[in-house]
Motif scaffolding. Sequence first.
Motif, PDB file in Angstrom:
ATOM      1  N   THR A  67       0.841  -1.202   0.000  1.00 39.17           N
ATOM      2  CA  THR A  67       0.000   0.000   0.000  1.00 39.17           C
ATOM      3  C   THR A  67       0.875   1.251   0.000  1.00 39.17           C
ATOM      4  N   PRO A  68       1.626   1.490  -1.084  1.00 38.74           N
ATOM      5  CA  PRO A  68       2.573   2.616  -1.092  1.00 38.74           C
ATOM      6  C   PRO A  68       1.899   3.985  -1.056  1.00 38.74           C
ATOM      7  N   LYS A  69       0.612   4.042  -1.423  1.00 36.59           N
ATOM      8  CA  LYS A  69      -0.072   5.335  -1.428  1.00 36.59           C
ATOM      9  C   LYS A  69      -0.235   5.899  -0.018  1.00 36.59           C
ATOM     10  N   GLY A  70      -0.089   5.045   0.996  1.00 37.09           N
ATOM     11  CA  GLY A  70      -0.196   5.509   2.368  1.00 37.09           C
ATOM     12  C   GLY A  70       1.039   6.257   2.847  1.00 37.09           C
ATOM     13  N   ALA A  71       2.051   6.386   1.960  1.00 33.38           N
ATOM     14  CA  ALA A  71       3.297   7.040   2.364  1.00 33.38           C
ATOM     15  C   ALA A  71       3.106   8.521   2.665  1.00 33.38           C
ATOM     16  N   TRP A  72       1.978   9.105   2.291  1.00 27.67           N
ATOM     17  CA  TRP A  72       1.737  10.528   2.571  1.00 27.67           C
ATOM     18  C   TRP A  72       1.778  10.819   4.072  1.00 27.67           C
ATOM     19  N   ILE A  73       1.555   9.777   4.881  1.00 23.04           N
ATOM     20  CA  ILE A  73       1.512   9.975   6.328  1.00 23.04           C
ATOM     21  C   ILE A  73       2.831  10.543   6.849  1.00 23.04           C
ATOM     22  N   PHE A  74       3.967  10.174   6.196  1.00 24.01           N
ATOM     23  CA  PHE A  74       5.263  10.659   6.670  1.00 24.01           C
ATOM     24  C   PHE A  74       5.418  12.161   6.460  1.00 24.01           C
ATOM     25  N   ASN A  75       4.722  12.703   5.447  1.00 24.93           N
ATOM     26  CA  ASN A  75       4.817  14.134   5.181  1.00 24.93           C
ATOM     27  C   ASN A  75       3.968  14.968   6.135  1.00 24.93           C
ATOM     28  N   THR A  76       3.068  14.319   6.845  1.00 22.45           N
ATOM     29  CA  THR A  76       2.184  15.056   7.761  1.00 22.45           C
ATOM     30  C   THR A  76       2.705  15.064   9.191  1.00 22.45           C
ATOM     31  N   VAL A  77       3.707  14.215   9.460  1.00 25.61           N
ATOM     32  CA  VAL A  77       4.234  14.125  10.829  1.00 25.61           C
ATOM     33  C   VAL A  77       5.230  15.261  11.065  1.00 25.61           C
ATOM     34  N   LEU A 128       8.192  16.340  12.110  1.00 27.14           N
ATOM     35  CA  LEU A 128       9.518  15.897  12.554  1.00 27.14           C
ATOM     36  C   LEU A 128      10.591  16.812  11.972  1.00 27.14           C
ATOM     37  N   ARG A 129      11.627  17.096  12.754  1.00 28.01           N
ATOM     38  CA  ARG A 129      12.746  17.893  12.260  1.00 28.01           C
ATOM     39  C   ARG A 129      13.579  17.102  11.255  1.00 28.01           C
ATOM     40  N   ASN A 130      13.684  15.796  11.474  1.00 28.71           N
ATOM     41  CA  ASN A 130      14.374  14.909  10.538  1.00 28.71           C
ATOM     42  C   ASN A 130      13.760  13.529  10.645  1.00 28.71           C
ATOM     43  N   HIS A 131      14.215  12.624   9.820  1.00 28.96           N
ATOM     44  CA  HIS A 131      13.616  11.288   9.759  1.00 28.96           C
ATOM     45  C   HIS A 131      14.379  10.260  10.588  1.00 28.96           C
ATOM     46  N   GLU A 132      15.278  10.718  11.437  1.00 29.61           N
ATOM     47  CA  GLU A 132      16.049   9.789  12.264  1.00 29.61           C
ATOM     48  C   GLU A 132      15.163   8.879  13.113  1.00 29.61           C
ATOM     49  N   PRO A 133      14.118   9.396  13.795  1.00 31.48           N
ATOM     50  CA  PRO A 133      13.262   8.498  14.589  1.00 31.48           C
ATOM     51  C   PRO A 133      12.541   7.458  13.746  1.00 31.48           C
ATOM     52  N   VAL A 134      12.213   7.814  12.498  1.00 29.30           N
ATOM     53  CA  VAL A 134      11.519   6.876  11.604  1.00 29.30           C
ATOM     54  C   VAL A 134      12.416   5.675  11.316  1.00 29.30           C
ATOM     55  N   TYR A 135      13.649   5.961  10.887  1.00 29.61           N
ATOM     56  CA  TYR A 135      14.566   4.881  10.528  1.00 29.61           C
ATOM     57  C   TYR A 135      14.989   4.071  11.754  1.00 29.61           C
ATOM     58  N   LYS A 136      15.291   4.756  12.843  1.00 29.56           N
ATOM     59  CA  LYS A 136      15.718   4.043  14.049  1.00 29.56           C
ATOM     60  C   LYS A 136      14.613   3.143  14.586  1.00 29.56           C
ATOM     61  N   GLY A 137      13.402   3.674  14.686  1.00 30.46           N
ATOM     62  CA  GLY A 137      12.279   2.884  15.188  1.00 30.46           C
ATOM     63  C   GLY A 137      11.994   1.685  14.311  1.00 30.46           C
ATOM     64  N   THR A 138      12.067   1.896  12.986  1.00 29.98           N
ATOM     65  CA  THR A 138      11.806   0.798  12.041  1.00 29.98           C
ATOM     66  C   THR A 138      12.866  -0.285  12.144  1.00 29.98           C
ATOM     67  N   LEU A 139      14.139   0.130  12.209  1.00 30.62           N
ATOM     68  CA  LEU A 139      15.223  -0.855  12.278  1.00 30.62           C
ATOM     69  C   LEU A 139      15.182  -1.628  13.597  1.00 30.62           C
ATOM     70  N   LYS A 140      14.847  -0.953  14.679  1.00 31.41           N
ATOM     71  CA  LYS A 140      14.737  -1.637  15.970  1.00 31.41           C
ATOM     72  C   LYS A 140      13.552  -2.600  15.984  1.00 31.41           C
ATOM     73  N   ALA A 141      12.482  -2.249  15.288  1.00 32.22           N
ATOM     74  CA  ALA A 141      11.340  -3.169  15.178  1.00 32.22           C
ATOM     75  C   ALA A 141      11.737  -4.419  14.408  1.00 32.22           C
ATOM     76  N   CYS A 142      12.528  -4.245  13.352  1.00 29.89           N
ATOM     77  CA  CYS A 142      13.016  -5.392  12.568  1.00 29.89           C
ATOM     78  C   CYS A 142      13.874  -6.304  13.445  1.00 29.89           C
ATOM     79  N   ILE A 143      14.728  -5.708  14.257  1.00 24.02           N
ATOM     80  CA  ILE A 143      15.589  -6.493  15.157  1.00 24.02           C
ATOM     81  C   ILE A 143      14.743  -7.247  16.180  1.00 24.02           C
ATOM     82  N   ALA A 144      13.773  -6.536  16.789  1.00 28.06           N
ATOM     83  CA  ALA A 144      12.961  -7.151  17.843  1.00 28.06           C
ATOM     84  C   ALA A 144      12.061  -8.248  17.310  1.00 28.06           C
ATOM     85  N   GLN A 145      11.512  -8.070  16.102  1.00 29.85           N
ATOM     86  CA  GLN A 145      10.543  -9.023  15.568  1.00 29.85           C
ATOM     87  C   GLN A 145      11.188 -10.204  14.863  1.00 29.85           C
TER      88      GLN A 145
END
Length: 544
Positions: free
Chosen positions: A404-414, A416-433
Amino acid sequence: MNDFKTLIVLDRCKALFEKAGMDYVQMRRILQVKLTMDGRRAPTLIGKTSRSADPDELSNQFLKSLWIYAVMGAVMTPFVVMGHNLIFQMSIVFGILMFMITTSLISDFSSVLLDVRDHTILGSKPVNAKTINMAKAIHIMIYLFFITGSITAAPLVGVLFRHGIVFFLIFVLEIVLMDLLIVAITALLYWLVLRFFDGEKLKDIINYVQIGLTMVMAVGYQLIARVFNLVDLQIGYEAQWWHVFLFPVWFAAPFEWLFGGHRGEAIIVFSLLSVLLPLLAVWIYVRMIPSFEANLRKLSTQTARKKGRGGRWPDVLGRWICRSREEQVFFRFALGMIRKERDYKLKVYPSLGLSLIFPFIFMFNTFNSGSSWEEIRAGNSYLFMYFCAVMIPSAVMMLQYTSTPKGAWIFNTVPLRNHEPVYKGTLKACIAQLILPIFVVESIIFTVIFGVRILPDLLVILIMTLLYTVISFRLMGLEMPFTEPAQAGTQSGRAGLMLLLFLILGAMAGLHFALRFSTYGVYVLMAVALIANIAAWKLAFRNL
């Protein structure tokens, strides 16, 4: 619309299809549309194609991938031209063939077997069911023909020059029977799942069946070598009752019977099975097609998903491993996406399963090479746990893809000063799961086998694995998580980068092995790896 050469060849059988009660003109047009649409998606071995690519350039993506299959199949040539133990040689050949063709069928053509669009679109049109079903069957067979032909091209040439025309023709016949068995068993397995489940649960089960089948084929490939005993440089075969479950031995038996001079009861039984069972499986599948298609409609049924499992543990885990509130939010978001994205699971979980079993396969290979169990327990075979990390590049790379790539608009509405929390949170979720569960399971088993002496080494492997995850992320140069279309998500488009990452992992394992012989080497490596890990996690996400 292209008039494919395969359809021109098929035209010569027009009378046979019409006698069987099919409308050949309609069937040909359906196949023409299917082949045109298939040409616009890149197969698994080609990898990601540019989104701006011309459709005419994409139309031959499948044909462009065939040379890769041909190169992979060339490794079987020595098995058919060297040696005189035909049942051993041909069992290895058919084991490799079945693994390669089955995994290709699962990765690229499960969507064909499980396609519900035929009846959805054509069901309301004056097209009979026989025509639709035959179009689907021929559609699969066309691609199976090209894949099988590419993989077996080099071995077939070797067989022709080494063993003659009769051996060559029997080899071709056995390959055809093997393909029939693979398609029939895969379809019947899906039918069995379809028979008892429906809706979203059914789609999940099919996803896990595809993953499990890939793992079973990998383990089965390893079992083939266990059938044979190497004694005084002579490979001996002794039939056992359980060999009846090893399909490659079936297809190797006729060569031993007709050309090897061995006509024992087991060889004759396996030879008959290689002919009768594929035909029986196809007959059963043909009989089950109406039921299969009826149950297939369940795939289009939308049912509500149950509330995610796990209770509050994602919140607790997120607060524990994530430093900021924003990072916790994206950790939970990514955790949910990893669990629910079927395309992600289908592309990543097979490598996840293989990384779970490969350490044990290599360890038992050491055991079979002559080492005693006591020698293995006292040795360094637990370092095979680095194979747990071979799935990390695939898991990390696929984080950018979604159905569902059309849902990517959500990142533009958040905000955030930068996307560091996005990448860090995602990578940590990959590690945990994905990564930590595999590591924990393997660690428990290896600790039972090798004892508590390996605990410092396990801690080093964990730190190295976390460092390797960050390195994989940084070298990949990924897009925002879950923003790219899933159909673009394949690994081989980055084959050189994947090879580099595997070499880096090998270097990590090699360094760990070398420092094992130093008194404090493991502890020095632990400290250095820990410092490198802290630095990497701080620096890798800057300017994103």
